[in-house]
Enzyme design. Structure first.
Site, PDB file in Angstrom:
ATOM      1  N   LYS A 173       0.879  -1.193   0.000  1.00 33.79           N
ATOM      2  CA  LYS A 173       0.000   0.000   0.000  1.00 33.79           C
ATOM      3  C   LYS A 173       0.896   1.217   0.000  1.00 33.79           C
ATOM      4  CE  LYS A 173      -1.983   2.898   2.269  1.00 33.79           C
ATOM      5  NZ  LYS A 173      -1.793   4.382   2.077  1.00 33.79           N
ATOM      6  N   GLY A 207       6.335   4.504   9.060  1.00 33.55           N
ATOM      7  CA  GLY A 207       5.577   5.747   9.153  1.00 33.55           C
ATOM      8  C   GLY A 207       5.577   6.281  10.570  1.00 33.55           C
ATOM      9  N   SER A 208       4.481   6.933  10.935  1.00 33.23           N
ATOM     10  CA  SER A 208       4.413   7.608  12.234  1.00 33.23           C
ATOM     11  C   SER A 208       4.167   6.625  13.380  1.00 33.23           C
ATOM     12  CB  SER A 208       3.284   8.644  12.212  1.00 33.23           C
ATOM     13  OG  SER A 208       2.046   7.996  12.018  1.00 33.23           O
ATOM     14  N   GLU A 220       2.106   7.099  15.742  1.00 31.93           N
ATOM     15  CA  GLU A 220       0.662   7.086  15.945  1.00 31.93           C
ATOM     16  C   GLU A 220       0.026   5.956  15.121  1.00 31.93           C
ATOM     17  OE1 GLU A 220      -0.866  10.626  14.217  1.00 31.93           O
ATOM     18  OE2 GLU A 220      -2.936  10.232  14.864  1.00 31.93           O
ATOM     19  N   GLY A 224       1.695   3.486  13.737  1.00 30.93           N
ATOM     20  CA  GLY A 224       2.340   2.237  14.157  1.00 30.93           C
ATOM     21  C   GLY A 224       1.533   1.536  15.249  1.00 30.93           C
ATOM     22  N   GLU A 261       8.926   0.367  11.376  1.00 36.19           N
ATOM     23  CA  GLU A 261      10.041   1.312  11.299  1.00 36.19           C
ATOM     24  C   GLU A 261       9.412   2.685  11.501  1.00 36.19           C
ATOM     25  OE1 GLU A 261      12.229   3.985  10.192  1.00 36.19           O
ATOM     26  OE2 GLU A 261      12.499   3.127   8.184  1.00 36.19           O
ATOM     27  N   CYS A 285      13.555   9.679   8.802  1.00 32.81           N
ATOM     28  CA  CYS A 285      13.304   9.198  10.164  1.00 32.81           C
ATOM     29  C   CYS A 285      14.592   9.284  10.992  1.00 32.81           C
ATOM     30  CB  CYS A 285      12.753   7.786  10.128  1.00 32.81           C
ATOM     31  SG  CYS A 285      13.598   6.730   8.980  1.00 32.81           S
ATOM     32  N   GLU A 339       9.144  14.478  16.997  1.00 29.56           N
ATOM     33  CA  GLU A 339       9.699  14.436  15.643  1.00 29.56           C
ATOM     34  C   GLU A 339       9.027  15.516  14.788  1.00 29.56           C
ATOM     35  OE1 GLU A 339       8.695  10.982  13.059  1.00 29.56           O
ATOM     36  OE2 GLU A 339      10.840  10.917  12.673  1.00 29.56           O
TER      37      GLU A 339
END
Ligand code: NAI
Ligand code: MG
Length: 499
Positions: free
Chosen positions: A195, A248-249, A251, A253, A270, A304, A401
Site C-alpha cells: 500500500k 511511518g508515524s 501514531e 504504528g 520502522e 526518520c 519528531e
C-alpha cells in the site's frame, strides 16, 4: 497532451506516463478501484494536480489479498527455485536501472526532492536493494543441530517464507521504501500487497509496469493506491494476511499493532526518530559542520534518522552553530526539477502546516531562531532550513519528531561520556545517532552508550543494502535491510527424525 506548467516540465517519457490513466496492480492486471473512485496527486512545488490515481478501499484490499493468497498457497513463487526467484528480481533491478532518469523525474515531481538527489540516491539505492536481496534468495538456509535428548536423532531447521505480507509505506523516499519492503519479502518467497503513501504513488505505479515486464507470476506483487483509513486499515486487519510491515508515524504504528491483533499477524515497524548528532571538541570542525548540517537538511529533514538534535560541546558550540547556520542560509530553495535546486518543497500541505507550526511552538516556548524560520516562495510547500538555539528537552521541538528542515542546537559541558550519553538518550526514540570526534576511544565508547539502532561516526545518513537499519525504544520493531531483515519474512521449522 496538455501543456504542463514550467515547474512541472519533464521529459517526454515522464509526461507520457503522467497522461496515462493510472491503474493499481492486482493479480498481474492493471485495475481501477472497485468503486471507480480516484484521488488527485499533487506537485508540492506548485500545489497543482499532476494526475489522479485509484482510491482503493476494503473491496480492493480483499481482491489483492486473495490474489496474493492464491499466489502463495498455489502459485509457483514460493516453490520456484531460489535461483529462478533471484533472476526475476535481478531483471527488475536491470529494468529499473534502464529507466533511471524517468524514475528520478517522477520521484522529484511527486515528492518535491531535487532531481539530482533522486538520480544519485533514491533510484540507484532501490536498484541496489533488489540486487542485494536477489543474491540472498539462494543463501537462505537452516542448520543441523546436536541433541542431548536420550536416543538417536537427526535434527535440522528449515527457513520458510512467512506467507502473505502486507506492506504499508510512507512518502519520504517513495520508491526506495517500496524496494526496502518488497525485495526481502520476495527473496524469501513471500507474496505481497504493497500500500503506497497517498502523497507519492507515482514511481511505484510505474514500477508495477516493470514488475509485469520482469515476469513475476500473477499475484506475487500487488500494488494499491489509497488512503490510510480506507485502504491501510483494512489491509492491516485482513485475516488473509500473515504479516504486516509498516514504515511511518508512531501514531499509526500503534494502530497497526492493534489491527494486527485480530489474527495475531507478525508485525515489523520502522517508526520515527529524534536522532542526536554529537560534536566533541576534538572533532574536525569543518567536517563536523558540513556533516551535521547535511544530517538534518538532507531530504528536507524528512528522514526518520535526521540529525534533528545537535549536541555540541560548549567550547566549540558558537563556531559549530554559526557554521551550520551559514550552510542553512546558503541552501537554494527551488522546485525539485529546477537544476539549481538544493532543497525542494516539503511533500504536502499537511507537512508544511505541521513543520511551520512546530517552528512556531519552538519560538513560543522560548527557542531562538538562529537562521530560517520562515517559508520560501509564495506558492508550493517550501520551508526555510532552520536552526533553533536556546532549546531544552522540555520543548516540543526537542522531544517530538518534526520531520522537516529544523534542527535544535544544545550544548554540553561534561567530559564524562556517561553524562553526555544520558543527555543524548533522553528521547522516546532510538533510531540513529552520529558522533563527531577524532578520538577513537571516545567514538567507540559513545557508540556503546547510545541507545539507537544505527550509530554513525564522523558521518551521517550512510545507507547500504547490507546495513541493518531500525529502532531501539519506540523507533520500531525489527530491522530493515541486511541479512537481518530476512528474519522478518521467515519462519523457522525444527525437524527431528528418530533414527
Ligand atoms: P502516516 O504514518 O500517517 O502514514 C504512513 C503510511 O501509513 C501511509 O501509507 C498511510 O496511508 C498509512 N496509514 C495512515 N493511517 C493508517 C491506518 N490507520 N492504518 C493503516 N495505514 C495507515 O504518516 P504521515 O501522516 O504521512 O506523516 C505524519 C508524521 O509521521 C510525519 O510528520 C513524521 O513525523 C512521521 N513519518 C515518519 C516516517 C518514517 O520514515 N519513520 C515516514 C513518514 C512519516
Ligand atoms: Mg497520517
Amino acid at each position: 497532451m496538455a501543456t504542463l506548467p514550467i515547474d512541472s516540465r519533464v521529459s517526454a517519457r515522464t509526461a507520457d506516463f503522467l497522461t496515462q490513466s493510472q491503474r493499481m496492480f492486482v493479480d498481474g492486471r492493471f485495475v481501477a478501484a472497485a468503486s471507480g473512485k480516484t484521488f488527485p496527486v499533487y506537485n508540492p512545488a506548485t500545489g497543482e494536480i499532476l494526475t489522479h490515481v485509484p482510491e482503493a478501499e476494503a473491496e480492493d484490499v480483499d481482491r489483492a489479498v486473495r490474489a496474493a493468497r492464491r499466489a502463495f498457497d498455489e502459485g509457483p513463487w514460493p516453490r520456484m527455485t531460489p535461483s529462478a526467484r533471484g533472476r526475476i528480481m535481478w531483471k527488475l533491478a536491470d529494468l529499473l536501472e534502464e529507466n533511471l532518469e524517468e524514475f528520478a523525474e517522477l520521484e522529484s515531481i511527486d515528492n518535491g526532492k531535487p532531481l539530482s538527489v533522486a538520480r544519485a540516491a533514491d533510484i540507484p539505492l532501490a536498484v541496489d536493494m533488489f540486487r542485494y536481496m536477489a543474491g540472498w534468495a539462494t543463501k537462505i538456509s537452516g542448520s543441523t543441530l546436536s541433541l542431548s535428548f536420550p536416543g538417536d536423532f537427526h535434527s535440522y531447521t528449515l527457513r520458510e517464507p512467512v506467507g502473505v505480507v502486507a506492506q504499508i509505506i510512507p512518502w519520504n523516499f517513495p520508491l526506495l521504501m517500496a524496494a526496502w519492503k518488497l525485495a526481502p519479502a520476495l527473496a524469501t518467497g513471500c507474496c505481497v500487497i504493497l500500500k503506497l503513501a497517498e502523497q507519492t504513488p507515482l514511481t511505484s505505479l510505474r514500477l508495477a509496469q516493470l514488475v509485469h515486464e520482469a515476469g513475476f507470476p500473477d499475484g506475487v506483487i500487488n500494488i494499491l493506491t489509497g488512503f490510510g483509513e480506507g485502504a491501510g486499515a483494512p489491509l492491516a486487519a485482513h485475516d488473509g494476511v500473515d504479516k504486516v510491515a509498516f514504515t511511518g508515524s508512531n501514531e499509526v504504528g500503534r494502530m497497526i499493532v492493534k489491527a494486527a491483533a485480530g489474527n495475531l499477524k507478525k508485525v515489523s515497524l520502522e517508526l520515527g526518530g529524534k536522532s542526536p548528532a554529537i560534536v566533541f571538541p576534538d572533532a574536525d570542525l569543518d567536517r563536523a559542520i558540513a556533516g551535521t548540517a547535511s544530517a538534518i537538511f538532507f531530504n528536507h529533514g524528512q528522514c526518520c534518522c535526521a540529525g534533528s538534535r545537535l549536541f555540541v560541546h560548549e567550547r566549540i558550540y558558537d563556531r559549530v552553530v554559526e557554521g551550520v547556520s551559514n550552510i542553512a542560509a546558503g541552501i537554494k530553495l527551488a522546485p525539485g526539477l529546477d537544476p539549481s535546486c538544493e532543497m525542494g518543497p516539503l511533500v504536502s500541505e499537511e507537512q508544511f502546516q505541521r513543520v511551520t507550526s512546530y517552528i512556531q511552538s519552538g519560538v513560543d516556548q522560548g527557542a531562538k531562531v538562529a537562521v530560517g524560520g520562515g517559508v520560501g516562495g509564495d506558492r508550493g510547500y517550501f520551508v526555510q532550513p532552520t536552526v533553533l538555539t536556546n532549546t531544552n528537552p522540555r520543548m516540543k521541538v526537542v522531544s517530538e519528531e518534526i520531520f522537516g528542515p529544523v534542527v535544535c542546537a544544545q550544548s554540553f559541558s561534561d567530559a564524562d561520556l556517561d553524562a553526555v550519553a544520558l543527555q543524548a538518550n533522553e528521547s522516546i526514540y532510538g533510531l540513529a545517532s552520529s558522533i563527531w570526534t577524532n578520538d577513537l576511544s571516545t567514538a567507540h565508547k559513545m557508540a556503546k552508550r547510545i541507545r539507537s539502532g544505527t550509530v554513525w561516526i564522523n558521518c551521517h545518513n550512510v545507507f547500504d543494502a547490507s546495513l541493518p537499519f531500525g529502532g531501539y525504544k519506540q523507533s520500531g520493531w525489527g530491522r530493515e535491510m541486511g541479512e537481518e531483515v530476512l528474519n522478518n519474512y521467515l519462519e523457522t521449522k525444527a525437524v527431528t527424525v528418530a533414527l
